[in-house]
Design a protein around this motif. Structure first.
Motif, PDB file in Angstrom:
ATOM      1  N   GLY A  93       0.793  -1.224   0.000  1.00 48.25           N
ATOM      2  CA  GLY A  93       0.000   0.000   0.000  1.00 48.25           C
ATOM      3  C   GLY A  93       0.823   1.269   0.000  1.00 48.25           C
ATOM      4  O   GLY A  93       0.280   2.354  -0.191  1.00 48.25           O
ATOM      5  N   SER A  94       2.149   1.170   0.195  1.00 48.77           N
ATOM      6  CA  SER A  94       3.008   2.353   0.170  1.00 48.77           C
ATOM      7  C   SER A  94       3.031   2.954  -1.231  1.00 48.77           C
ATOM      8  O   SER A  94       3.068   2.231  -2.224  1.00 48.77           O
ATOM      9  N   GLN A  95       3.025   4.281  -1.291  1.00 49.76           N
ATOM     10  CA  GLN A  95       3.204   4.948  -2.580  1.00 49.76           C
ATOM     11  C   GLN A  95       4.694   5.173  -2.754  1.00 49.76           C
ATOM     12  O   GLN A  95       5.362   5.678  -1.847  1.00 49.76           O
ATOM     13  N   VAL A  96       5.229   4.772  -3.911  1.00 48.76           N
ATOM     14  CA  VAL A  96       6.667   4.863  -4.152  1.00 48.76           C
ATOM     15  C   VAL A  96       6.970   5.558  -5.471  1.00 48.76           C
ATOM     16  O   VAL A  96       6.159   5.557  -6.395  1.00 48.76           O
ATOM     17  N   TYR A  97       8.150   6.147  -5.506  1.00 44.94           N
ATOM     18  CA  TYR A  97       8.743   6.701  -6.723  1.00 44.94           C
ATOM     19  C   TYR A  97       9.896   5.773  -7.071  1.00 44.94           C
ATOM     20  O   TYR A  97      10.746   5.484  -6.227  1.00 44.94           O
ATOM     21  N   VAL A  98       9.907   5.276  -8.299  1.00 39.61           N
ATOM     22  CA  VAL A  98      10.967   4.370  -8.756  1.00 39.61           C
ATOM     23  C   VAL A  98      11.573   4.949 -10.019  1.00 39.61           C
ATOM     24  O   VAL A  98      10.860   5.357 -10.931  1.00 39.61           O
ATOM     25  N   GLU A  99      12.890   4.982 -10.059  1.00 42.56           N
ATOM     26  CA  GLU A  99      13.599   5.392 -11.264  1.00 42.56           C
ATOM     27  C   GLU A  99      14.582   4.277 -11.587  1.00 42.56           C
ATOM     28  O   GLU A  99      15.287   3.793 -10.704  1.00 42.56           O
ATOM     29  N   GLY A 100      14.603   3.856 -12.848  1.00 38.84           N
ATOM     30  CA  GLY A 100      15.497   2.767 -13.216  1.00 38.84           C
ATOM     31  C   GLY A 100      15.482   2.526 -14.703  1.00 38.84           C
ATOM     32  O   GLY A 100      15.247   3.440 -15.498  1.00 38.84           O
TER      33      GLY A 100
END
Length: 158
Positions: free
Chosen positions: A79-86
């Motif tokens: 349920g965590s909101q995350v920012y992912v860059e990859g």
């Protein structure tokens, strides 16, 4: 252009979404950690022929190593909101039991940030049992509480 006259290429992915389950964390024999997350992103699609709007959710597998994997294990929850860059990575393998060839496209996460939305996880200060004020200091400015701009902000050319 590079030395041999070939164009540079870009393999970059940026996601903001919600984690669909607890991170799957493993440690290799060398002690290096790896975490796998399933992240959902949604978009509203409009069909002009029918005038219908519908939501479409896409699920992404994100793999992070070392520091980001440790971060995921400690702070990321379902349920965590995350920012992912990859970047995108594809893998293929053969299942030993059936002999079938399998393929997967994953995001090799280079940066992982916990954002404010979602029901999963608590902020760092709350996680360690520190007072509520510690968590408040980690919040990003909102429209109700704007951040102060530095004095030299008036000198910006745009």
């Amino acid at each position: 252009m590079t030395k041999k006259g070939r164009q540079e290429m870009v393999n970059k992915v940026i996601l903001i979404g919600y984690v669909g389950g607890e991170p799957e964390v493993r440690a290799l024999e060398t002690g290096v950690k790896m975490a796998r997350l399933r992240v959902a992103t949604s978009e509203r699609i409009y069909n002009s022929a029918t005038g219908e709007r519908r939501d479409h959710t896409e699920w992404h597998t994100v793999v992070v190593w070392r520091g980001p994997a440790d971060f995921a294990e400690r702070y990321i929850r379902k349920g965590s909101q995350v920012y992912v860059e990859g970047k995108l990575r594809s893998r293929e393998w053969t299942e030993e039991a059936t002999g079938n060839r399998r393929y997967a496209v994953e995001i090799l996460g280079e940066e992982l940030r916990l954002l404010g939305g979602g029901s999963g996880g608590q902020r760092e200060g709350q996680r360690r049992g520190e007072p509520e004020k510690a968590a408040e200091s980690l919040e990003k400015p909102t429209a109700e509480k704007p951040a102060a701009l530095p004095a030299e902000a008036d000198d910006l050319p745009f």
